[in-house]
Scaffold this motif. Structure first.
Motif, PDB file in Angstrom:
ATOM      1  N   ALA A 227       0.720  -1.193   0.004  1.00 36.05           N
ATOM      2  CA  ALA A 227       0.182   0.027  -0.075  1.00 36.05           C
ATOM      3  C   ALA A 227       0.712   1.332  -0.130  1.00 36.05           C
ATOM      4  N   ILE A 231       1.086   4.293  -2.872  1.00 38.90           N
ATOM      5  CA  ILE A 231       1.212   5.734  -2.617  1.00 38.90           C
ATOM      6  C   ILE A 231       2.163   6.704  -3.048  1.00 38.90           C
ATOM      7  N   VAL A 279      -5.694   1.397  -1.920  1.00 43.63           N
ATOM      8  CA  VAL A 279      -4.745   1.391  -0.666  1.00 43.63           C
ATOM      9  C   VAL A 279      -5.612   0.881   0.642  1.00 43.63           C
TER      10      VAL A 279
END
Length: 301
Positions: A227, A231, A279
């Protein structure tokens, strides 16, 4: 003639009971929900050439800035509208998922291999080896990562391989510290000491006894690393320092749409939602895996 259906029904009831009991296990619904979303994303990325309605880089300037198909002025040929160059957003989202998931998985796996290896060696051997490895860890932790990543990308140029390497350099430290702590705890256990007393080599004790018992925390770290890598990749692409500009990514789509937030908000909202959902799904999966392996939580269920 009466016994068979009774046995069969009992077997079926046992299976359904076991399945129901599985749903009560801590972390089941987090793993199920997050895993389902991640599976859909992976399948969408893998089959993007089949699902996509247009080539991701096809430009039709006469169709530029079309809104989503259900809005006024939208076109059924472009479900999620088009961007400033008339490229289909739906197709670019699908191909962007390929980049985000590829970068995230490659960074998580690569960092996991490197960090786990150094963590096992550092924790098992201790002494000077442990001291050197931990000083290297401290050096990597002391660098502001975004500044380091931008510097590396500026010097070496934008490429997918360099981006993955940068993310690995950022993420391997987390694996190393956790695995080192697990190794320090496990190497003093009776079964490890017994194996060494019986003449087992150090590498055998590490691979056979310590590594399998360190897998659970590694898996948990890997989900959060995935995750976080997604990002970070989106952030670097937003800043123009990710993969080359001609490759569609969610971060670069966000960057392209920031100047049209009022005139064409879907340019940024749609890739932003994709990043958010991905996410959240990966974090749900990580929370579920953590709860599944946590004996204290499992004991309260």
């Amino acid at each position: 003639m009466v016994v068979k259906p009774l046995v069969k029904n009992r077997a079926n009831s046992i299976r359904w009971t076991d399945l129901y009991a599985l749903t009560k296990h801590p972390g089941f619904w987090s793993i199920f929900t997050g895993g389902l979303v991640v599976l859909i994303l992976i399948l969408s990325a893998v089959f993007a050439p089949i699902i996509a309605t247009h080539p991701p880089d096809q430009q039709v300037l006469s169709d530029r800035l079309l809104p989503v198909s259900w809005a006024e002025g939208g076109s059924a040929a472009h479900i999620l509208g088009t961007d400033t160059l008339g490229r289909d957003i739906f197709s670019r989202i699908l191909y962007g998922a390929r980049i985000s998931l590829t970068v995230g998985l490659a960074a998580a796996i690569g960092a996991g291999i490197i960090g786990t290896t150094f963590g096992l060696i550092s924790g098992f051997y201790g002494g000077k080896i442990d001291y050197i490895v931990q000083k290297i860890v401290e050096v990597f932790q002391s660098f502001p990562f975004l500044l380091l990543a931008i510097s590396i990308m500026a010097i070496s140029g934008q490429s997918l391989g360099i981006l993955i390497l940068v993310l690995i350099l950022q993420r391997w430290v987390e694996y190393c510290r956790v695995v080192r702590g697990e190794t320090l705890s496990l190497k003093s256990r009776e079964y490890v000491q017994a194996a060494k007393t019986m003449g087992a080599k150090n590498y055998f004790a590490i691979i056979r006894h310590i590594l399998p018992n360190s897998v659970a925390p590694v898996i948990i770290i890997a989900t959060y690393s995935l995750a976080s890598s997604i990002i970070t990749e989106s952030s670097l692409s937003f800043l123009g320092m990710g993969v080359p500009p001609h490759i569609p990514t969610w971060g670069s789509m966000l960057s392209e749409g920031r100047d049209y937030m009022y005139a064409a908000p879907w340019l940024s909202i749609i890739p932003g939602i994709c990043i958010f959902v991905t996410v959240i799904a990966v974090n749900l999966l990580g929370d579920g895996v953590r709860d599944w392996f946590d004996p204290s939580i499992r004991g309260r269920s």
